[in-house]
Motif scaffolding. Structure first.
Motif, PDB file in Angstrom:
ATOM      1  N   GLU A   1       0.828  -1.209   0.000  1.00  0.00           N
ATOM      2  CA  GLU A   1       0.000   0.000   0.000  1.00  0.00           C
ATOM      3  C   GLU A   1       0.862   1.258   0.000  1.00  0.00           C
ATOM      4  O   GLU A   1       0.522   2.264  -0.626  1.00  0.00           O
ATOM      5  CB  GLU A   1      -0.930   0.045   1.222  1.00  0.00           C
ATOM      6  N   GLN A   2       1.981   1.217   0.713  1.00  0.00           N
ATOM      7  CA  GLN A   2       2.894   2.362   0.757  1.00  0.00           C
ATOM      8  C   GLN A   2       3.524   2.596  -0.614  1.00  0.00           C
ATOM      9  O   GLN A   2       3.610   3.734  -1.076  1.00  0.00           O
ATOM     10  CB  GLN A   2       3.990   2.140   1.808  1.00  0.00           C
ATOM     11  N   LYS A   3       3.947   1.517  -1.254  1.00  0.00           N
ATOM     12  CA  LYS A   3       4.518   1.624  -2.597  1.00  0.00           C
ATOM     13  C   LYS A   3       3.494   2.233  -3.554  1.00  0.00           C
ATOM     14  O   LYS A   3       3.827   3.120  -4.353  1.00  0.00           O
ATOM     15  CB  LYS A   3       4.961   0.252  -3.125  1.00  0.00           C
ATOM     16  N   GLU A   4       2.247   1.738  -3.462  1.00  0.00           N
ATOM     17  CA  GLU A   4       1.184   2.226  -4.337  1.00  0.00           C
ATOM     18  C   GLU A   4       0.926   3.719  -4.090  1.00  0.00           C
ATOM     19  O   GLU A   4       0.762   4.493  -5.032  1.00  0.00           O
ATOM     20  CB  GLU A   4      -0.089   1.411  -4.100  1.00  0.00           C
ATOM     21  N   GLU A   5       0.894   4.120  -2.822  1.00  0.00           N
ATOM     22  CA  GLU A   5       0.660   5.532  -2.502  1.00  0.00           C
ATOM     23  C   GLU A   5       1.799   6.413  -3.014  1.00  0.00           C
ATOM     24  O   GLU A   5       1.557   7.472  -3.608  1.00  0.00           O
ATOM     25  CB  GLU A   5       0.480   5.732  -0.997  1.00  0.00           C
ATOM     26  N   LEU A   6       3.028   5.975  -2.804  1.00  0.00           N
ATOM     27  CA  LEU A   6       4.173   6.750  -3.285  1.00  0.00           C
ATOM     28  C   LEU A   6       4.187   6.838  -4.804  1.00  0.00           C
ATOM     29  O   LEU A   6       4.510   7.884  -5.369  1.00  0.00           O
ATOM     30  CB  LEU A   6       5.489   6.161  -2.775  1.00  0.00           C
TER      31      LEU A   6
END
Length: 145
Positions: free
Chosen positions: A71-76
């Protein structure tokens, strides 16, 4: 093993605020509001520095990205695309604004040049002498009665 970590929250904060500022600046550029653009310059530079410092660990050690949750990768990734789009729009708007100001200045300079003519001037003996460039056409007459 590296002790470096990705400052995820700092990246999200800096990128989000930089994107918001760029949206506001792009609107100011679209409205030809140089005062607002000038007022935003310091904040824009500060946010860009913070963002650059926050992403530096990823640039130095790309494998750190693997430590992030999906989810963090997707948000970034989403924030990065948004920032890229806004930066490109900002660059186009700034370039267009600069070119329009340059065109205006060129038009003013050309108008001044086309209205400046050579004039004949009087010498000390009261005879016409040479030409003076840069003065408006005039003729003076001094008659003593």
């Amino acid at each position: 093993m590296s002790a470096a970590t990705i400052p995820y929250d700092d990246i999200v904060w800096a990128c989000t605020n930089l994107c918001d500022l760029l949206e506001y600046e792009n609107e100011a550029l679209a409205n030809h509001d140089p005062r607002t653009v000038r007022d935003l310059a310091d904040n824009k530079a500060a946010l860009a520095r913070i963002y650059e410092q926050a992403v530096a660990p990823m640039a130095d050690e790309p494998e750190l990205v693997d430590t992030l949750e999906a989810e963090q990768k997707e948000e970034l990734l989403g924030l990065g695309h948004r920032l890229k789009k806004l930066v490109e729009e900002n660059a186009r708007r700034i370039k267009a604004e600069m070119e329009s100001y340059q065109m205006l200045m060129d038009a003013v300079v050309n108008a001044v040049k086309s209205n400046t003519v050579s004039t004949v001037t009087y010498g000390p003996a009261g005879h016409f002498e040479g030409h003076s460039v840069g003065e408006q056409n005039s003729l003076s007459f001094n008659q003593t009665l």
